[in-house]
Scaffold this motif. Structure first.
Motif, PDB file in Angstrom:
ATOM      1  N   ALA A 283       0.776  -1.189   0.129  1.00 59.37           N
ATOM      2  CA  ALA A 283      -0.106  -0.054  -0.163  1.00 59.37           C
ATOM      3  C   ALA A 283       0.959   1.293   0.029  1.00 59.37           C
ATOM      4  O   ALA A 283       2.032   1.184   0.398  1.00 59.37           O
ATOM      5  CB  ALA A 283      -1.057   0.111   1.104  1.00 59.37           C
ATOM      6  N   PRO A 284       0.353   2.495  -0.540  1.00 60.66           N
ATOM      7  CA  PRO A 284       1.046   3.615  -0.435  1.00 60.66           C
ATOM      8  C   PRO A 284       1.431   3.917   1.119  1.00 60.66           C
ATOM      9  O   PRO A 284       0.733   3.900   1.721  1.00 60.66           O
ATOM     10  CB  PRO A 284       0.265   4.479  -1.127  1.00 60.66           C
ATOM     11  N   ASP A 285       2.585   4.815   1.000  1.00 62.49           N
ATOM     12  CA  ASP A 285       2.973   5.417   2.207  1.00 62.49           C
ATOM     13  C   ASP A 285       1.801   6.353   2.819  1.00 62.49           C
ATOM     14  O   ASP A 285       1.218   7.186   2.007  1.00 62.49           O
ATOM     15  CB  ASP A 285       4.065   6.377   1.958  1.00 62.49           C
TER      16      ASP A 285
ATOM     17  N   PRO B 141      -3.591   8.050   3.223  1.00 61.23           N
ATOM     18  CA  PRO B 141      -3.744   7.582   4.811  1.00 61.23           C
ATOM     19  C   PRO B 141      -4.611   6.391   4.889  1.00 61.23           C
ATOM     20  O   PRO B 141      -4.385   5.865   5.968  1.00 61.23           O
ATOM     21  CB  PRO B 141      -4.339   8.886   5.547  1.00 61.23           C
ATOM     22  N   PHE B 142      -5.544   6.033   3.771  1.00 68.01           N
ATOM     23  CA  PHE B 142      -6.477   4.840   4.119  1.00 68.01           C
ATOM     24  C   PHE B 142      -5.684   3.690   3.944  1.00 68.01           C
ATOM     25  O   PHE B 142      -4.897   3.421   2.996  1.00 68.01           O
ATOM     26  CB  PHE B 142      -7.676   5.240   3.114  1.00 68.01           C
TER      27      PHE B 142
ATOM     28  N   HIS C  67     -14.531   9.075  -4.100  1.00 70.13           N
ATOM     29  CA  HIS C  67     -13.554   8.300  -4.566  1.00 70.13           C
ATOM     30  C   HIS C  67     -12.248   9.004  -4.943  1.00 70.13           C
ATOM     31  O   HIS C  67     -11.287   8.891  -4.604  1.00 70.13           O
ATOM     32  CB  HIS C  67     -13.902   7.022  -5.467  1.00 70.13           C
ATOM     33  N   GLN C  68     -12.764  10.106  -5.965  1.00 73.28           N
ATOM     34  CA  GLN C  68     -11.669  10.616  -6.548  1.00 73.28           C
ATOM     35  C   GLN C  68     -10.995  11.758  -5.399  1.00 73.28           C
ATOM     36  O   GLN C  68      -9.758  11.913  -5.557  1.00 73.28           O
ATOM     37  CB  GLN C  68     -12.428  11.550  -7.671  1.00 73.28           C
ATOM     38  N   MET C  69     -11.838  12.452  -4.625  1.00 71.02           N
ATOM     39  CA  MET C  69     -11.121  13.296  -3.813  1.00 71.02           C
ATOM     40  C   MET C  69     -10.311  12.507  -2.621  1.00 71.02           C
ATOM     41  O   MET C  69      -9.261  13.075  -2.352  1.00 71.02           O
ATOM     42  CB  MET C  69     -12.162  14.085  -3.060  1.00 71.02           C
ATOM     43  N   ARG C  70     -10.880  11.208  -2.270  1.00 66.77           N
ATOM     44  CA  ARG C  70      -9.892  10.556  -1.090  1.00 66.77           C
ATOM     45  C   ARG C  70      -8.719  10.196  -2.012  1.00 66.77           C
ATOM     46  O   ARG C  70      -7.704  10.040  -1.272  1.00 66.77           O
ATOM     47  CB  ARG C  70     -10.747   9.424  -1.010  1.00 66.77           C
ATOM     48  N   SER C  71      -8.742   9.707  -3.166  1.00 67.66           N
ATOM     49  CA  SER C  71      -7.494   9.253  -3.987  1.00 67.66           C
ATOM     50  C   SER C  71      -6.482  10.329  -4.480  1.00 67.66           C
ATOM     51  O   SER C  71      -5.244  10.343  -4.823  1.00 67.66           O
ATOM     52  CB  SER C  71      -7.817   8.515  -5.236  1.00 67.66           C
TER      53      SER C  71
END
Length: 664
Positions: free
Chosen positions: A520-522, A527-528, A549-553
């Protein structure tokens, strides 16, 4: 309905071995077979038989009892797969590949003849079958019930203008019955015969005869003699093998420099030449047992299914994301990954299926093409494909390790030093033969740590326990003691006891999550964290959930998320205060304060553990806020925020339905 009613009705039928006539009536729905040139022949139609539910309950009970009796009394041959708990097509495929590679390492030429019983289910004779049961000492009530179940049956065909009159059906096992496959394999167990060194293997009505010798022409002679045995036995049972489905393959290794053999086999006046690709049990085989053709065809099937599924939910509209997630995990992934329990795709081959899986994840979330794939997987709640395939392979390995070797041909070929539910092993063991003639290609012992060398490798069924060492450890693998009933998780309470089959499956799942979390990403970038449970906001309509989804990513229409136009400044267009981040647009923008006061009471944080991501009520409030402020909407979509509440109503109804879905 009273809890004891079904028991009181069925108990006398089981005790007396009776199956009433009223339960032996079925409806046959006549359907057209697609893409037929003409429909003037019965072969152009398919009949789907609908049995009575109460009858299927009784059949399921008798199936569970007979499935325990059949292996213990010798009604089944050890090389029959399918129709029993803990057996699947992958066990037959794993057994076949293991035998072929073991014989090849021993320096022998190997060939396999694939056969299919013609109309086998329709040719089961009740009297002959009951005689077989009685001869093996099966309990009288099971024999009497089997005779009553298969005799006196009737069916009526339903189509436009049909008379709807029941007609007698005197031969065969009923289609769709829970016990029909088991009765079928018992009836045709006599077709099996020993072939050494070689193998006679079957899965329900599909047979594979494998022979080995010093040459392929020698194999042809052996297969011709071997074919005569099941043919003669089948004639006594009233069945034959289907000519169009008979196929021959000559196995060869990548090191084999000899010319490719085209030696055909002559059977019943027909000539069968060896194939370059053979489909058996849904697996595609090549002479070198390359897995690439199989996964190429699985990818094509998954892509075709995806084209049809996308019509239900085009970009931005249609089904809510949680239903897209369900279609991806329960429809598209099984099609794409079929065979991963026995075949392992190459590193090069996995790239194209992974790219397809990324498209499925984008379709589920409505995210941009520029969204990083590691973030995309977490947003879609769909793990990376390579991790999922490895997880599926581990589950298949674990099931074989936990299967009784007496009924599972793959488990019966595990090394003797691997602890299984019993010490039974198939004889003869071909490992000494391969070790004697392997030379520099001597197989690597299953206990040897580290990856195998370039010239040496584990045998297929030696690689299986070796791959599980990291999960169970040497002591855990040696202490494995599981009976056949342990393959059914329903036997265990929650949580399952330590060391049980469900507990080991849970360890495989935890390992999947650990591997996914490492990839998973840092947290500073995203953060999710990974999870298999769909987001609560995935119950919103696809357009609204897609904004989240777009704003979280970090790839959205917000000015600080330059996914669509890098020339646009990052200043917030509403308050002219840079930058327009996710948190600023939802919680900080002064221009949106009235809408925030009206809709976002209780939403104070957007962190991964914030209540807004788990509360359906807060998700609905966030949807209303986004609608009223057009946050992260495409530029120019609205000249101004719409006051219509129709979209919000749809959002809230979807949240309610999703909450019901999650609770159920």
């Amino acid at each position: 309905m009273a809890p004891h009613l079904i028991h009181d009705l069925l108990a006398p039928l089981v005790t007396n071995g009776s199956h009433p006539l009223t339960l032996k009536r079925a409806d046959g729905i006549v359907l057209d077979k697609p893409r037929k040139p003409a429909y003037d022949s019965p072969s152009s139609f398919r009949v789907i038989v609908l049995l009575q539910t109460f009858s299927k309950i009784l059949e399921r009970i008798m199936n569970s009892r007979l499935s325990v009796v059949a292996p213990a009394t010798g009604l089944l041959h050890p090389h029959q797969c399918g129709s029993l708990a803990g057996l699947s097509a992958s066990d037959a495929v794993t057994t076949l590949t293991h035998e072929v590679k073991t014989l090849q390492i021993a320096g022998r030429k190997v060939s396999t003849l694939f056969l299919d019983i013609k109309e086998g289910f329709d040719n089961v004779n009740p009297s002959t079958l009951c005689g077989m049961l009685k001869a093996k000492g099966v309990n009288l009530y099971l024999v009497l019930w089997t005779r009553a179940f298969l005799s006196g049956r009737s069916c009526r065909l339903l189509y436009q203008g049909s008379p709807k009159v029941f007609a007698p059906v005197s031969v065969g096992t009923p289609q769709g019955s829970p016990i029909s496959p088991l009765l079928f394999v018992i009836y045709f167990s006599r077709l099996h015969s020993e072939l050494s060194p070689g193998l006679t293997l079957s899965y329900v009505d599909d047979f594979g005869l494998t022979a080995s010798s010093a040459s392929y022409r020698g194999n042809i002679q052996i297969l011709q003699r071997q074919y005569a045995r099941p043919k003669a036995r089948g004639a006594r049972l009233g069945v034959s093998f289907s000519v169009p489905k008979t196929e021959l393959i000559h196995w060869r290794t990548n090191r084999d420099k000899a010319p490719i053999s085209n030696a055909p086999i002559h059977l019943d006046g027909s000539v069968f030449t060896p194939k370059g690709e053979v489909r058996w049990l849904g697996y595609w085989f090549t002479p070198s047992i390359s897995t690439t053709p199989h996964f190429v065809k699985r990818l094509a099937k998954a892509q075709a299914a995806f084209v049809a599924v996308k019509r239900l939910s085009p970009q931005g509209i249609g089904l809510p994301p949680y239903l897209c997630h369900r279609l991806a995990s329960s429809l598209l992934f099984p099609i794409l990954s079929y065979g991963a329990d026995a075949f392992v795709p190459t590193v090069h081959m996995i790239r194209k299926p992974s790219a397809f899986w990324h498209k499925v994840q984008r379709w589920t979330t409505n995210c941009f093409m520029s969204t990083p794939t590691d973030i995309l997987a977490i947003e879609a709640r769909l793990p990376p494909l390579d991790r999922l395939l490895a997880y599926k392979g581990r589950l298949a390995h674990l099931r074989i390790l936990c299967s009784p070797p007496e009924i599972n041909p793959a488990a019966a070929r595990l090394p003797h030093s691997v602890q299984t539910p019993s010490l039974h092993r198939h004889a003869p063991d071909l490992r000494p033969l391969s070790a004697k003639n392997a030379g520099s290609r001597l197989p690597v012992p299953w206990t040897q740590p580290g990856p195998p060398s370039k010239n040496r490798a584990h045998l297929p069924l030696d690689a299986l326990p070796h791959s599980m060492l990291f999960l169970l450890g040497q002591d855990g693998l040696h202490a494995l003691r599981v009976t056949s009933q342990h393959l059914l998780s329903d036997f265990y309470p929650e949580p399952p006891p330590s060391g049980s089959y469900p507990q080991l499956k849970l360890k495989c799942k935890n390992l999947l999550m650990e591997e996914w979390d490492k990839a998973a990403p840092d947290p500073a970038r995203y953060p999710f964290r990974p999870s298999l449970k769909p987001h609560t906001f995935m119950g919103l309509n696809k357009f609204t959930a897609g904004r989240l989804h777009q704003m979280r990513s970090g790839k959205s229409y917000l000015r600080a998320h330059p996914s669509w136009d890098s020339e646009v400044p990052t200043t917030c267009p509403s308050c002219l205060s840079p930058p327009e981040t996710f948190e600023h647009a939802i919680l900080r923008c002064p221009a949106k304060e009235p809408a925030r006061t009206r809709h976002l009471q209780g939403v104070l944080d957007l962190a991964p553990d914030a209540p807004v991501w788990s509360s359906a009520a807060l998700v609905g409030a966030l949807a209303r806020f986004n609608k009223s402020t057009a946050t992260a909407y495409p530029p120019g979509m609205f000249s101004r925020p719409s006051s219509s509440t129709s979209l919000v109503s749809v959002c809230l109804s979807n949240v309610v339905s999703f909450g019901y879905f999650m609770s159920s």
